[in-house]
Structure formats: structure tokens, C-alpha cells
Scaffold this motif. Structure first.
Motif, PDB file in Angstrom:
ATOM      1  N   CYS A 135       8.312 -14.153   6.256  1.00 43.90           N
ATOM      2  CA  CYS A 135       7.315 -14.978   6.954  1.00 43.90           C
ATOM      3  C   CYS A 135       7.615 -15.082   8.442  1.00 43.90           C
ATOM      4  O   CYS A 135       6.710 -14.951   9.284  1.00 43.90           O
ATOM      5  CB  CYS A 135       7.274 -16.372   6.335  1.00 43.90           C
ATOM      6  N   LEU A 136       8.875 -15.301   8.795  1.00 39.78           N
ATOM      7  CA  LEU A 136       9.229 -15.540  10.191  1.00 39.78           C
ATOM      8  C   LEU A 136       8.988 -14.331  11.085  1.00 39.78           C
ATOM      9  O   LEU A 136       8.744 -14.483  12.286  1.00 39.78           O
ATOM     10  CB  LEU A 136      10.688 -15.980  10.284  1.00 39.78           C
ATOM     11  N   GLN A 137       9.029 -13.135  10.513  1.00 35.23           N
ATOM     12  CA  GLN A 137       8.815 -11.947  11.357  1.00 35.23           C
ATOM     13  C   GLN A 137       7.378 -11.853  11.872  1.00 35.23           C
ATOM     14  O   GLN A 137       7.096 -11.098  12.804  1.00 35.23           O
ATOM     15  CB  GLN A 137       9.183 -10.681  10.592  1.00 35.23           C
ATOM     16  N   LEU A 192     -11.922  -4.376   3.370  1.00 34.67           N
ATOM     17  CA  LEU A 192     -11.756  -5.558   4.198  1.00 34.67           C
ATOM     18  C   LEU A 192     -10.502  -5.466   5.054  1.00 34.67           C
ATOM     19  O   LEU A 192      -9.465  -4.962   4.609  1.00 34.67           O
ATOM     20  CB  LEU A 192     -11.662  -6.816   3.328  1.00 34.67           C
ATOM     21  N   LYS A 193     -10.595  -5.981   6.259  1.00 33.78           N
ATOM     22  CA  LYS A 193      -9.433  -6.130   7.125  1.00 33.78           C
ATOM     23  C   LYS A 193      -9.307  -7.606   7.448  1.00 33.78           C
ATOM     24  O   LYS A 193     -10.189  -8.182   8.091  1.00 33.78           O
ATOM     25  CB  LYS A 193      -9.601  -5.293   8.398  1.00 33.78           C
ATOM     26  N   LEU A 194      -8.227  -8.228   7.002  1.00 33.88           N
ATOM     27  CA  LEU A 194      -8.085  -9.673   7.138  1.00 33.88           C
ATOM     28  C   LEU A 194      -7.454 -10.087   8.462  1.00 33.88           C
ATOM     29  O   LEU A 194      -7.718 -11.169   8.966  1.00 33.88           O
ATOM     30  CB  LEU A 194      -7.257 -10.233   5.979  1.00 33.88           C
ATOM     31  N   THR A 195      -6.575  -9.234   9.013  1.00 32.25           N
ATOM     32  CA  THR A 195      -5.928  -9.514  10.294  1.00 32.25           C
ATOM     33  C   THR A 195      -5.766  -8.199  11.058  1.00 32.25           C
ATOM     34  O   THR A 195      -5.964  -7.115  10.501  1.00 32.25           O
ATOM     35  CB  THR A 195      -4.526 -10.134  10.117  1.00 32.25           C
ATOM     36  N   LYS A 196      -5.351  -8.303  12.305  1.00 37.59           N
ATOM     37  CA  LYS A 196      -5.055  -7.103  13.089  1.00 37.59           C
ATOM     38  C   LYS A 196      -3.775  -6.432  12.606  1.00 37.59           C
ATOM     39  O   LYS A 196      -3.513  -5.261  12.930  1.00 37.59           O
ATOM     40  CB  LYS A 196      -4.915  -7.460  14.568  1.00 37.59           C
ATOM     41  N   ILE A 250       1.697  -5.956   7.597  1.00 33.70           N
ATOM     42  CA  ILE A 250       1.919  -6.967   6.563  1.00 33.70           C
ATOM     43  C   ILE A 250       2.070  -6.308   5.199  1.00 33.70           C
ATOM     44  O   ILE A 250       3.000  -6.616   4.434  1.00 33.70           O
ATOM     45  CB  ILE A 250       0.761  -7.996   6.536  1.00 33.70           C
ATOM     46  N   TYR A 251       1.175  -5.371   4.895  1.00 30.51           N
ATOM     47  CA  TYR A 251       1.225  -4.710   3.590  1.00 30.51           C
ATOM     48  C   TYR A 251       2.488  -3.867   3.443  1.00 30.51           C
ATOM     49  O   TYR A 251       3.158  -3.904   2.399  1.00 30.51           O
ATOM     50  CB  TYR A 251      -0.010  -3.838   3.395  1.00 30.51           C
ATOM     51  N   ALA A 252       2.844  -3.123   4.500  1.00 28.57           N
ATOM     52  CA  ALA A 252       4.031  -2.266   4.437  1.00 28.57           C
ATOM     53  C   ALA A 252       5.291  -3.092   4.241  1.00 28.57           C
ATOM     54  O   ALA A 252       6.144  -2.770   3.386  1.00 28.57           O
ATOM     55  CB  ALA A 252       4.139  -1.429   5.712  1.00 28.57           C
ATOM     56  N   PHE A 309      -1.965 -13.900   3.085  1.00 23.93           N
ATOM     57  CA  PHE A 309      -2.363 -12.582   3.589  1.00 23.93           C
ATOM     58  C   PHE A 309      -1.622 -11.466   2.858  1.00 23.93           C
ATOM     59  O   PHE A 309      -2.223 -10.452   2.496  1.00 23.93           O
ATOM     60  CB  PHE A 309      -2.108 -12.480   5.093  1.00 23.93           C
ATOM     61  N   ALA A 310      -0.328 -11.633   2.648  1.00 26.95           N
ATOM     62  CA  ALA A 310       0.463 -10.597   1.981  1.00 26.95           C
ATOM     63  C   ALA A 310      -0.086 -10.306   0.589  1.00 26.95           C
ATOM     64  O   ALA A 310      -0.301  -9.142   0.212  1.00 26.95           O
ATOM     65  CB  ALA A 310       1.927 -11.020   1.897  1.00 26.95           C
TER      66      ALA A 310
END
Length: 202
Positions: free
Chosen positions: A114-116, A71-75, A80-82, A152-153
Motif C-alpha cells: 500500500c505504501l508504495q 476499464l481503466k480505474l487509475t493511471k 498496481i496489477y503487476a 484497486f488491486a
């Protein structure tokens, strides 16, 4: 969510379907505010709960239907994962400790993460329902509010690290059993001749 809350959310979703375009825009504007800006207004609280529940229901159905590892949840999944694993390398995501999201120290730690993504992930700070134990459904005692980027994270990590796979496999196995049962009932109901019918047709 409890059955009562599920019913309330569904009723609210049905009510939103009858709103005019201008009313829907007004509702969307209201929902763009932080949840704590609503005060005790029950209508706005219900709209917020409806939006969060709808998102959770769609996502849960998705990971039960498609192998979460693909699955890919966002572009921005890779980033996000890294960033998440760089900044929260020790955090367990199969069973999340609320303190790692809700304590004062955790909030300070999550804020720069979050802000990034403010300009990268749409509605990054919307209130979103997150399961504490990824092996369970969105039941009341297994659900907390988090921001969308926190959701998402955690869920991207769960998917990539295989924690949501058991849920998908269990769901797939249940569907297979249902198909087998339906096939058996079809045969018993006349999908094939019974011995008596076979004799009668000879």
C-alpha cells in the motif's frame, strides 16, 4: 449495504449538498483522516460511510454498464496489477477471504504494498467498500472495508482476469430482456394495428 444504511447515506448526501464552500472544505479535511480517528462521532462516521457508499455505487454501476475487461480505474493500473500479482500471486480475487485482508499477518504483508502507492494514487488509504464475492452486489454480508489501494488491486485483477465479466453480461442480458418486453407491450398497446383496427381502416 442494508436498505436502512443506503437510505441514511442518501440522506447524508442530500444534506452535504446544502453546505457552503467553507463547510465542504472542512468536511473534506475531516474525511482525510483515518476512519479510526473519528472515535464514536456519529456525524463523522456517517460522512465517512456516505463517501464510501457513493464510491461503491458509482463503481458497481460502471461494471454493470461497461465491459470490465476494458476499464481503466487509475493511471497506475498496470503497475498496481503487476505489483499485486507479484506480491500476492496466490490470492483468489473472485471470492476474497477476509483473513487475507484483515488478519495481523495479512496487514503486515499489505503495508509495504500500500505504501508504495502513497504518492501515486490519490486517497490511497481511504476507507472503501469491497465486495467479497464479485458475482454479487454490495449487500451487507458481502461487503467489507478495505483501503482504496486494496480495492484497486483486487478490482483491477478481477477486471483483467475476467471475474467481473459475468456480472456485466448478466446486466446486459437483463437490459435486452427489458427492451424486448417494452417492445412487445408497445405492439400490444397499439404500436401496430390490431386485426380489428386493420379491418376498420379498410
Amino acid at each position: 449495504l442494508s436498505p436502512r444504511r443506503r437510505r441514511s447515506c442518501r440522506c447524508t448526501m442530500a444534506a452535504l449538498g446544502s453546505l457552503s464552500g467553507a463547510e465542504l472544505i472542512s468536511t473534506a479535511d475531516a474525511l482525510s483522516l483515518p476512519a479510526d480517528a473519528y472515535g464514536n462521532d456519529p456525524n463523522l462516521e456517517m460522512m465517512w460511510a456516505m463517501k464510501a457508499y457513493q464510491h461503491a455505487e458509482i463503481y458497481f454501476n460502471l461494471i454493470c454498464s461497461v465491459d470490465p475487461r476494458f476499464l481503466k480505474l487509475t493511471k497506475e493500473d498496470d503497475q498496481i496489477y503487476a505489483e499485486f500479482r507479484e506480491q500476492f500471486s496466490e490470492m483468489k480475487v473472485d471470492i476474497v477471504d477476509q483473513e487475507e485482508l484483515k488478519s495481523d499477518a495479512a496487514k503486515l504483508r499489505w503495508r509495504p504494498f500500500c505504501l508504495q502507492f502513497e504518492a501515486l494514487v490519490e486517497d490511497f488509504n481511504y476507507g472503501t467498500l469491497l465486495r467479497l464475492d464479485c458475482s454479487k452486489d454490495y449487500v451487507e454480508d458481502n461487503t467489507i472495508f478495505a483501503t482504496r489501494i486494496q480495492f484497486f488491486a483486487v478490482e483491477i485483477a478481477r477486471n483483467r482476469e475476467g471475474h467481473n465479466t459475468a456480472l456485466y453480461e448478466r446486466s446486459a442480458k437483463g437490459k435486452t430482456v427489458s427492451i424486448d418486453v417494452a417492445s412487445t407491450k408497445h405492439k400490444e398497446a397499439g404500436g401496430y394495428f390490431t386485426r380489428e383496427e386493420s379491418t376498420a381502416h379498410t
